[in-house]
Design an enzyme around this catalytic site. Structure first.
Site: not given
Length: 247
Positions: A98, A122, A192
């Site tokens: 990411r 994350k 992305h």
């Protein structure tokens, strides 16, 4: 009754309404009968038992392997900032990070002895992701050019701005968007899209879905499954265009 509403939704679907449109129609019907019940026009709400259609899963944008090569090879590396841009795009395509993960990397997170990078993803989950020889070369050239300017990366973030601070996500987006312009037909020209392309190209070339899921940092295989659907859709499209008995 609910048995009157369901065939109506089926009729809409048969006449070309997509699931998102059906969701809006269903919401309107439910709201209407809820209002009628509140005003005591009807005793029971017939739409209460009608389920709302699920949304369509959008297939992710991806660039072709040829476009990826063109996007990277067309980067001019005449100064350290452009070398940084190339290193960033090479790493994103090579590791599927990411953009936030890439921009939060420190130099110490890169292991050049086995070409892996330690990523904080994350939920503060750490993972180790490999990167290729092209990314290794681009990163090393960028680091060497940084040292020539007098900047010292040390424990600082790997990708820095011209002021020596961490590269801003909005700036990184503009760099990548600009580089993709005119070199790819993909609608979403963003970091992305490069991540999506990383996953798609791996699966297209025989990688197993579990390994791809781990590299992407997905919490479950179901999240990665969308890329399998994408590969299948591409195969179906190729079949329809190429096979004489497809239609």
């Amino acid at each position: 009754t609910a048995d009157d509403i369901r065939p109506f939704l089926g009729w809409l679907y048969d006449h070309g309404c997509k699931k998102n449109t059906l969701r809006l129609k269903t919401a309107a019907i439910k709201s209407f009968f809820k209002f009628c019940q509140k005003k005591k026009i009807i005793k029971t709400n017939p739409a209460a038992l009608v389920s709302t259609p699920k949304t369509d899963k959008r297939l992710p944008n991806f660039i072709t392997q040829e476009e990826a090569t063109l996007i990277i090879e067309d980067i001019e590396t005449t100064n350290w900032e452009r070398k940084r841009n190339k290193a960033l795009i090479e790493l994103l395509y090579s590791s599927g990070l990411r953009i936030s993960e890439a921009l939060n990397l420190n130099l110490s997170n890169c292991n050049f002895s086995n070409n892996t990078v330690k990523v904080l993803g994350k939920g503060s989950k750490e993972r180790i992701v490999p990167f290729g020889k092209h990314a290794e070369k681009a990163i090393k050239e960028y680091i060497f050019s940084i040292e020539e300017t007098g900047f010292i990366l040390g424990q600082k973030t790997l990708f820095i701005s011209k002021h020596g601070k961490k590269l801003n996500a909005a700036v990184a987006y503009r760099i990548i968007n600009r580089q993709m312009q005119g070199r790819s037909e993909v609608t979403q020209k963003s970091p992305h899209s490069i991540r999506h392309s990383f996953a798609t190209h791996l699966l297209d070339n025989g990688a197993d879905i579990k390994s791809v899921s781990e590299m992407l940092g997905h919490s479950s295989l179901s999240t990665t499954q969308i890329y399998t659907h994408l590969s299948i859709e591409r195969l179906k499209t190729a079949y329809k265009h190429s096979h004489p008995k497809a239609e």
